[in-house]
Design a protein around this motif. Structure first.
Motif, short mmCIF file in Angstrom:
data_model
loop_
_atom_site.label_atom_id
_atom_site.label_comp_id
_atom_site.label_asym_id
_atom_site.label_seq_id
_atom_site.Cartn_x
_atom_site.Cartn_y
_atom_site.Cartn_z
N GLU A 41 0.84 -1.20 0.00
CA GLU A 41 0.00 0.00 0.00
C GLU A 41 0.87 1.25 0.00
OE1 GLU A 41 -3.89 1.66 2.45
OE2 GLU A 41 -2.45 0.39 3.50
N ARG A 42 0.34 2.32 -0.58
CA ARG A 42 1.02 3.61 -0.57
C ARG A 42 0.04 4.66 -0.05
NH1 ARG A 42 -0.10 2.00 -5.70
NH2 ARG A 42 -1.45 3.37 -6.90
N ILE A 43 0.60 5.70 0.57
CA ILE A 43 -0.24 6.76 1.14
C ILE A 43 0.57 8.05 1.19
CG2 ILE A 43 0.42 6.21 3.51
CD1 ILE A 43 -2.47 6.95 4.32
N ALA A 44 -0.13 9.18 1.04
CA ALA A 44 0.48 10.49 1.22
C ALA A 44 0.28 10.89 2.68
CB ALA A 44 -0.14 11.52 0.28
N VAL A 45 1.36 10.92 3.45
CA VAL A 45 1.29 11.18 4.88
C VAL A 45 1.46 12.69 5.14
CG1 VAL A 45 2.29 10.67 7.14
CG2 VAL A 45 2.26 8.91 5.35
N PRO A 46 0.48 13.32 5.77
CA PRO A 46 0.57 14.75 6.08
C PRO A 46 1.69 15.04 7.09
CG PRO A 46 -1.70 13.97 6.30
CD PRO A 46 -0.83 12.76 6.17
#
Length: 144
Positions: A41-46
């Motif tokens: 999985e990939r995610i844009a982390v704030p």
């Protein structure tokens, strides 16, 4: 003096250099609750950070070697570039290359940033290029 200015959300931490000789400053997650990053999985982390980068500079976002080696977590578009005219929140695109879930907590060091000077040059169309010993050789042409 040239500096990078930050507009940080309340509670977000500014980047920090881990040692006197560090080229990269650690960037931390700024999230309301833990995030589980599943394998693949990939995610844009704030990060809760907006920055003002001086003209003729960029900030490169790079993986942290410890996260990559120990947990298989890396920055997907490494190095990611933040241009000097971008004013939105910095988010770090992480991917889990391991076979186990990885939990990200607010305040975790998730990446590092390196400030780099940028030179912009004009582009010119020509009918041929100068020759070199290497020529068009690439993808391992100089050996293993």
């Amino acid at each position: 003096m040239i500096s990078i200015r930050f507009d940080a959300e309340e509670g977000a931490m500014l980047p920090e250099y881990g040692t006197d000789g560090a080229a990269g400053a650690d960037i931390r997650a700024f999230i309301p609750s833990p995030i589980t990053l599943h394998p693949g999985e990939r995610i844009a982390v704030p990060t809760g950070l907006k920055m003002e980068i001086p003209p003729e500079y960029e900030v490169q976002i790079r993986p942290r070697s410890g996260l990559a080696l120990k947990s298989g977590i890396t920055v997907l578009n490494a190095p990611g570039t933040i241009d000097s005219d971008y004013r939105g929140e910095v988010k770090v695109i992480l991917i889990n290359l391991s076979s186990e879930d990885f939990i990200i907590h607010s305040g975790d060091r998730i990446a590092q940033m390196v400030v780099h000077e940028v030179k912009r040059l004009p582009f010119e169309r020509v009918s041929g290029l100068s020759s070199t010993d290497r020529g068009e050789g690439g993808f391992g042409s100089t050996g293993v």
